[in-house]
Design an enzyme around this catalytic site. Structure first.
Site, PDB file in Angstrom:
ATOM      1  N   LEU A 124       0.729  -1.277  -0.048  1.00  0.00           N
ATOM      2  CA  LEU A 124      -0.142  -0.155  -0.020  1.00  0.00           C
ATOM      3  C   LEU A 124       0.852   1.231   0.117  1.00  0.00           C
ATOM      4  O   LEU A 124       1.838   1.237   0.664  1.00  0.00           O
ATOM      5  CB  LEU A 124      -0.870  -0.048   1.080  1.00  0.00           C
ATOM      6  CG  LEU A 124      -2.039  -0.964   1.211  1.00  0.00           C
ATOM      7  CD1 LEU A 124      -2.610  -1.026   2.869  1.00  0.00           C
ATOM      8  CD2 LEU A 124      -2.840  -0.889   0.173  1.00  0.00           C
ATOM      9  N   ASP A 125       0.431   2.247  -0.845  1.00  0.00           N
ATOM     10  CA  ASP A 125       1.167   3.155  -0.776  1.00  0.00           C
ATOM     11  C   ASP A 125       1.387   4.297   0.491  1.00  0.00           C
ATOM     12  O   ASP A 125       0.510   3.746   1.496  1.00  0.00           O
ATOM     13  CB  ASP A 125       1.156   4.351  -2.129  1.00  0.00           C
ATOM     14  CG  ASP A 125      -0.274   4.945  -1.893  1.00  0.00           C
ATOM     15  OD1 ASP A 125      -0.636   5.191  -0.928  1.00  0.00           O
ATOM     16  OD2 ASP A 125      -0.657   5.430  -2.917  1.00  0.00           O
ATOM     17  N   ALA A 126       2.286   5.132   0.732  1.00  0.00           N
ATOM     18  CA  ALA A 126       2.304   5.818   1.983  1.00  0.00           C
ATOM     19  C   ALA A 126       1.248   6.483   2.415  1.00  0.00           C
ATOM     20  O   ALA A 126       0.531   6.572   3.679  1.00  0.00           O
ATOM     21  CB  ALA A 126       3.610   6.726   2.099  1.00  0.00           C
ATOM     22  N   GLU A 282      -2.872  -0.035  -5.173  1.00  0.00           N
ATOM     23  CA  GLU A 282      -3.848   0.948  -4.975  1.00  0.00           C
ATOM     24  C   GLU A 282      -3.255   2.363  -5.607  1.00  0.00           C
ATOM     25  O   GLU A 282      -4.023   3.300  -5.665  1.00  0.00           O
ATOM     26  CB  GLU A 282      -3.938   1.048  -3.655  1.00  0.00           C
ATOM     27  CG  GLU A 282      -2.996   2.080  -2.800  1.00  0.00           C
ATOM     28  CD  GLU A 282      -1.402   1.422  -2.835  1.00  0.00           C
ATOM     29  OE1 GLU A 282      -0.668   2.114  -2.687  1.00  0.00           O
ATOM     30  OE2 GLU A 282      -1.469   0.338  -2.995  1.00  0.00           O
TER      31      GLU A 282
END
Length: 282
Positions: A124-126, A282
């Protein structure tokens, strides 16, 4: 006539010794938490147990917990007790890495509390929060994270603007992005108020920041994004920043999913590959 066993190579004695390696099936089932040994014997006799895909009715059957696969009522069981499976509700601001080269907060904050060396399944990106699976099961991580296996992920997105049913339909019909066409497997509008909309979107694509790019393309930039489910596993009420081990039911579901994928296994390893841990969706 001698009454001692024949121990010559190739004799019946040697074959019997070979058959007696491993652990008795009912003992392995009890150790895996399936049922007591007596109840496991009843499951075996009823034909509800499969070893390596084949029904087994003999409770004395010996199996290798590392090599053999077990299923009860067609639900996969993990025999290897060295494997760990953890759910994390990843907070915003945490990088999906175990050693961020830029010194940003990363997943070590959560993996360091376990004795095993855990890796993230996918990414998942930050700026995205939600469900992330941590494990030391490299084979499972490979199957679940690789986009070619098509594992479904569901997200809840808060977006700018009042989204219409027609726009939701565009997401499922398919839109064109710079790296090719994409369509959501499912999408539904949950709420619209005060200039924002909540939308639930499910897709199997593993393309980089795909949910954010899709919603921006239809005119509704993402304000907040949470992954609620990964395959059959759901975030539930796990608080942000918390971890917990997968339940027996969740583990059975996710192992069944991974074993159902018709693909060659990756090279034997107890750790997910670098490609696996860097896959994003995502």
């Amino acid at each position: 006539m001698n009454n001692f066993d024949d121990k010559r190579p190739g004799s019946a004695h040697e074959a019997k010794s070979s058959d007696e390696t491993g652990v008795r099936l009912q003992k392995a089932m009890a150790a895996a938490g399936v049922a007591s040994r007596r109840a496991s014997e009843e499951l075996i006799a009823a034909g509800r147990v499969r070893v390596n895909g084949q029904v087994v009715r003999e409770p004395g059957r010996r199996i290798d917990a590392v090599v053999d696969t077990l299923a009860v009522d067609n639900i996969a069981i993990q025999l290897d007790q060295s494997k760990r499976y953890v759910m994390l509700n990843k907070p915003v601001g945490i990088v999906s890495s175990l050693a961020d080269e830029n010194g940003r907060p990363d997943l070590r904050e959560f993996t360091d509390q376990y004795d095993e060396r855990l890796f993230n399944v996918g990414r998942l990106d930050a700026e995205t929060s939600g469900l992330l699976i941590l494990t030391n099961d490299g084979d499972l991580a490979h199957v679940l994270a690789h986009p070619s296996f098509g594992v479904l992920k569901t997200y809840i997105a808060k977006v700018r603007g009042a989204m219409t049913p027609q726009t939701v339909q565009r997401l499922t019909n398919g839109i064109d992005l710079e790296d090719g066409p994409i369509a959501a497997d499912k999408a539904r509008l949950l709420e619209t108020s005060n200039g924002f909309s909540l939308i639930e979107i499910t897709l199997h694509s593993g393309r980089n920041r795909i949910v954010r790019r899709m919603l921006k393309e239809v005119g509704h930039p993402v304000v907040d994004l949470v992954r609620r489910s990964f395959g059959p596993v759901h975030l539930g009420n796990l608080r942000v920043g918390a971890t917990r081990q997968l339940s027996g039911t969740e583990l059975g579901q996710i192992l069944t999913l991974s074993r159902s994928k018709d693909s060659p296994k990756p090279a034997a390893s107890s750790e997910p590959s670098l490609e696996t841990s860097l896959e994003t969706g995502e």
